[in-house]
Structure formats: C-alpha cells, structure tokens
Design a protein around this motif. Sequence first.
Motif, PDB file in Angstrom:
ATOM      1  N   ILE A  88      26.439  74.984 -16.219  1.00 63.12           N
ATOM      2  CA  ILE A  88      26.760  73.561 -16.355  1.00 63.12           C
ATOM      3  C   ILE A  88      25.822  72.811 -15.422  1.00 63.12           C
ATOM      4  CG2 ILE A  88      28.528  71.791 -16.085  1.00 63.12           C
ATOM      5  CD1 ILE A  88      30.623  73.995 -16.540  1.00 63.12           C
ATOM      6  N   ILE A  89      24.990  71.950 -15.998  1.00 61.11           N
ATOM      7  CA  ILE A  89      24.017  71.220 -15.205  1.00 61.11           C
ATOM      8  C   ILE A  89      24.193  69.722 -15.441  1.00 61.11           C
ATOM      9  CG2 ILE A  89      22.401  73.153 -15.356  1.00 61.11           C
ATOM     10  CD1 ILE A  89      20.697  71.446 -17.266  1.00 61.11           C
ATOM     11  N   GLY A  90      23.524  68.938 -14.615  1.00 60.23           N
ATOM     12  CA  GLY A  90      23.590  67.491 -14.756  1.00 60.23           C
ATOM     13  C   GLY A  90      23.203  66.825 -13.458  1.00 60.23           C
ATOM     14  N   PRO A  91      22.844  65.558 -13.515  1.00 61.88           N
ATOM     15  CA  PRO A  91      22.459  64.842 -12.296  1.00 61.88           C
ATOM     16  C   PRO A  91      23.632  64.700 -11.334  1.00 61.88           C
ATOM     17  CG  PRO A  91      22.597  63.350 -14.177  1.00 61.88           C
ATOM     18  CD  PRO A  91      22.777  64.720 -14.715  1.00 61.88           C
ATOM     19  N   ASN A  92      23.328  64.296 -10.099  1.00 63.80           N
ATOM     20  CA  ASN A  92      24.381  64.075  -9.103  1.00 63.80           C
ATOM     21  C   ASN A  92      25.401  63.071  -9.637  1.00 63.80           C
ATOM     22  OD1 ASN A  92      23.272  65.797  -7.202  1.00 63.80           O
ATOM     23  ND2 ASN A  92      22.012  64.192  -6.284  1.00 63.80           N
ATOM     24  N   GLY A  93      26.693  63.363  -9.395  1.00 65.03           N
ATOM     25  CA  GLY A  93      27.749  62.459  -9.831  1.00 65.03           C
ATOM     26  C   GLY A  93      28.121  62.593 -11.290  1.00 65.03           C
ATOM     27  N   VAL A 120      25.253  70.299 -20.579  1.00 65.13           N
ATOM     28  CA  VAL A 120      24.705  69.254 -19.719  1.00 65.13           C
ATOM     29  C   VAL A 120      25.707  68.115 -19.613  1.00 65.13           C
ATOM     30  CG1 VAL A 120      22.765  67.717 -19.279  1.00 65.13           C
ATOM     31  CG2 VAL A 120      22.399  69.861 -20.532  1.00 65.13           C
ATOM     32  N   LEU A 121      26.122  67.822 -18.383  1.00 62.29           N
ATOM     33  CA  LEU A 121      27.028  66.707 -18.113  1.00 62.29           C
ATOM     34  C   LEU A 121      26.238  65.501 -17.622  1.00 62.29           C
ATOM     35  CD1 LEU A 121      30.124  68.154 -16.179  1.00 62.29           C
ATOM     36  CD2 LEU A 121      30.133  67.120 -18.430  1.00 62.29           C
ATOM     37  N   SER A 122      26.609  64.335 -18.076  1.00 58.97           N
ATOM     38  CA  SER A 122      26.070  63.092 -17.551  1.00 58.97           C
ATOM     39  C   SER A 122      27.133  62.023 -17.712  1.00 58.97           C
ATOM     40  CB  SER A 122      24.794  62.683 -18.302  1.00 58.97           C
ATOM     41  OG  SER A 122      24.249  61.493 -17.753  1.00 58.97           O
ATOM     42  N   GLY A 123      27.440  61.329 -16.623  1.00 58.38           N
ATOM     43  CA  GLY A 123      28.474  60.307 -16.680  1.00 58.38           C
ATOM     44  C   GLY A 123      29.830  60.830 -17.103  1.00 58.38           C
ATOM     45  N   GLY A 124      30.118  62.089 -16.766  1.00 53.20           N
ATOM     46  CA  GLY A 124      31.415  62.680 -17.091  1.00 53.20           C
ATOM     47  C   GLY A 124      31.567  63.170 -18.515  1.00 53.20           C
ATOM     48  N   ARG A 125      30.482  63.154 -19.290  1.00 50.50           N
ATOM     49  CA  ARG A 125      30.524  63.617 -20.679  1.00 50.50           C
ATOM     50  C   ARG A 125      29.492  64.715 -20.897  1.00 50.50           C
ATOM     51  NH1 ARG A 125      33.149  60.183 -24.267  1.00 50.50           N
ATOM     52  NH2 ARG A 125      33.803  58.170 -23.373  1.00 50.50           N
ATOM     53  N   PRO A 162      15.430  65.609 -25.570  1.00 50.72           N
ATOM     54  CA  PRO A 162      15.118  64.269 -25.037  1.00 50.72           C
ATOM     55  C   PRO A 162      16.290  63.648 -24.285  1.00 50.72           C
ATOM     56  CG  PRO A 162      14.365  64.483 -27.314  1.00 50.72           C
ATOM     57  CD  PRO A 162      15.197  65.694 -27.020  1.00 50.72           C
ATOM     58  N   LYS A 163      17.523  63.913 -24.741  1.00 51.16           N
ATOM     59  CA  LYS A 163      18.704  63.372 -24.053  1.00 51.16           C
ATOM     60  C   LYS A 163      18.789  63.901 -22.619  1.00 51.16           C
ATOM     61  CE  LYS A 163      22.386  62.274 -27.358  1.00 51.16           C
ATOM     62  NZ  LYS A 163      23.724  62.704 -27.802  1.00 51.16           N
ATOM     63  N   VAL A 164      18.488  65.182 -22.468  1.00 47.29           N
ATOM     64  CA  VAL A 164      18.557  65.781 -21.140  1.00 47.29           C
ATOM     65  C   VAL A 164      17.445  65.237 -20.251  1.00 47.29           C
ATOM     66  CG1 VAL A 164      18.492  67.943 -19.851  1.00 47.29           C
ATOM     67  CG2 VAL A 164      19.626  67.861 -22.078  1.00 47.29           C
ATOM     68  N   GLN A 165      16.243  65.114 -20.806  1.00 43.87           N
ATOM     69  CA  GLN A 165      15.141  64.546 -20.043  1.00 43.87           C
ATOM     70  C   GLN A 165      15.479  63.134 -19.566  1.00 43.87           C
ATOM     71  OE1 GLN A 165      12.659  66.468 -19.190  1.00 43.87           O
ATOM     72  NE2 GLN A 165      13.587  68.091 -20.416  1.00 43.87           N
ATOM     73  N   GLU A 166      16.107  62.371 -20.422  1.00 44.02           N
ATOM     74  CA  GLU A 166      16.477  60.996 -20.077  1.00 44.02           C
ATOM     75  C   GLU A 166      17.510  60.977 -18.954  1.00 44.02           C
ATOM     76  OE1 GLU A 166      16.242  56.975 -20.113  1.00 44.02           O
ATOM     77  OE2 GLU A 166      15.051  58.285 -21.407  1.00 44.02           O
ATOM     78  N   ALA A 167      18.504  61.879 -19.051  1.00 41.71           N
ATOM     79  CA  ALA A 167      19.569  61.918 -18.047  1.00 41.71           C
ATOM     80  C   ALA A 167      19.030  62.298 -16.673  1.00 41.71           C
ATOM     81  CB  ALA A 167      20.653  62.908 -18.469  1.00 41.71           C
ATOM     82  N   TYR A 168      18.084  63.233 -16.639  1.00 40.88           N
ATOM     83  CA  TYR A 168      17.562  63.715 -15.371  1.00 40.88           C
ATOM     84  C   TYR A 168      16.425  62.855 -14.827  1.00 40.88           C
ATOM     85  CZ  TYR A 168      19.914  68.202 -14.662  1.00 40.88           C
ATOM     86  OH  TYR A 168      20.839  69.162 -14.384  1.00 40.88           O
ATOM     87  N   LEU A 169      15.488  62.537 -15.714  1.00 38.90           N
ATOM     88  CA  LEU A 169      14.205  62.028 -15.239  1.00 38.90           C
ATOM     89  C   LEU A 169      13.755  60.751 -15.923  1.00 38.90           C
ATOM     90  CD1 LEU A 169      12.461  65.505 -15.299  1.00 38.90           C
ATOM     91  CD2 LEU A 169      13.178  64.309 -13.248  1.00 38.90           C
ATOM     92  N   GLY A 170      14.652  60.085 -16.605  1.00 38.02           N
ATOM     93  CA  GLY A 170      14.259  58.880 -17.310  1.00 38.02           C
ATOM     94  C   GLY A 170      13.299  59.131 -18.450  1.00 38.02           C
ATOM     95  N   GLY A 171      13.268  60.405 -18.928  1.00 36.61           N
ATOM     96  CA  GLY A 171      12.431  60.747 -20.071  1.00 36.61           C
ATOM     97  C   GLY A 171      10.973  60.948 -19.716  1.00 36.61           C
TER      98      GLY A 171
END
Length: 261
Positions: free
Chosen positions: A40-45, A226-231, A245-254
Amino acid sequence: MAEATRNIVLHVSDVHKRFGGLHALSDIDLEVEEGKTHAIIGPNGAGKSTLLNVIVGRLAPTSGAVVFDGQVLTGRKPHQINQLGVARVFQTPEIFPDLTVLQNVMAPAFAKRDGAFRINIVRALDRETEIREEAEAILDDVGLIDRRDSHAGALSRGDKRRMELAMCLIQHPRLLLLDEPTAGMSRHDTNTTIDLLKKIKARGMTKVIIEHDMHVVFSLADKISVLSGGRIIAEGLPDDVRNSPKVQEAYLGGAHRLEAH
C-alpha cells in the motif's frame, strides 16, 4: 476458473473513517490474497497508517468491515486480532527497552500461548528452552544474534525495527502487516531486510507492506494499491502501477515516472 481458486485471507469492505470533519478513509475496498505481498503506497497524509490501524483494531471504522480468514475483525480488540494470527511491525518500534533483545523476542511467544500478554511464568518454564532456541534462530535470520544479550533500548532505530520484526515472526502469524519496515535503515540494511522478507514469503506468509521506498516496494510486491486523499486511486501489478498517470499525478504532479532506485 483461476479466480475461483484465489484464497482471499483479508478483505477490507467499504471502509470509511472520519475524524470530525476529516474524511481520512473513503470507500476502501481491498482484497489480500493468501501467500502474496500486497503493498500500500501513497503520498504523505494519504491514509495508509490509518488503514493499518483500522485493520488491527487500534481504530474503529466509521462504517464498513474488516474480515480476516472469514472472521470479522471489526469491534475486536488489538490483542484479540493478534491471537487470530495477525501481527504488525509498527512505524515507531514498540519494544520492551529494559529487557534484552532475546527477552523481547521470547516474550510474544509466551503471550501468544497464554493470551493478551498475560504470561504464566510457571507454565512457561516447560517451553523456555524451545522458545529460546527459536528466538535465537530468528535473531540470526534478522542479523541480530550478536546483540541478543544487549538491552533493547540501546539498539539503533534500524536494529529496533528488525528486532520488532523478529518479535512478530516468533508468533507464526498468518498475516504480517509492516508499516515502513525499512525506515531509518541504511541501504545495506534495507537490502538485507528485503532478502529476509523474500525468505519469509517463500515460506508462504501473507504480507501487507506500507512503504515509501519504491526500491523496497518494487522488490517485494505482487500487487500494489495506491492511496491518495483517503481513497484507492489505482491498484494492480507493479508495472501497471508504476506507469499509471494517476499515480504519477498523485506523487509528482505528473512530472516524472515512479521508479525504484
């Protein structure tokens, strides 16, 4: 036909978790297949540690359920969930600092039998030699056998994390949850931990790993959520997630590809 033979050992079903006005987890539906390593991965928070705390009973979901091996975990206490075969390595190691490394690893083996860390010393004596030998073998596996008589509180952060992993392994869990298992470790120690976790997987143990280090994730994971914003915004095989692309956007702004270094 293949789908029918999959054995889902953990199912997180439509879980939501709110803290006042904060919706920390939304619509979480997660299936973990027996014998696999699910990252399970995702940005901080993103809600990763909150999700693990819901699974192990430290937090009650606002709605939804967690099912392990056909048994509902929701509403059970953490030690009851542990007794069912779920063990967790915490982001901040939880150890007995005044005991030796060997005593720390032996203690959960007694507690697993006696329940809820109520250790009956008289009953324990008949198995002490057996448990000591197993604890020493596990410490050898995690690279801490030379520190077995050291006080646990004197260990480095990385060694404390390896000791806590040993404390989990001696319980013979069916499901092992690892929250940032290589945090605070050097690259050498990280690679040693990867090799150890691969060895554990070869024995058939199911693992859920939360990890920021993509080198660890892509070395170990059979499947990634991949979690982002609790989803959950993406899920699939490592290569599929790496190129999403969704994951790239969540982590690094694409701007970049997600890579293991």
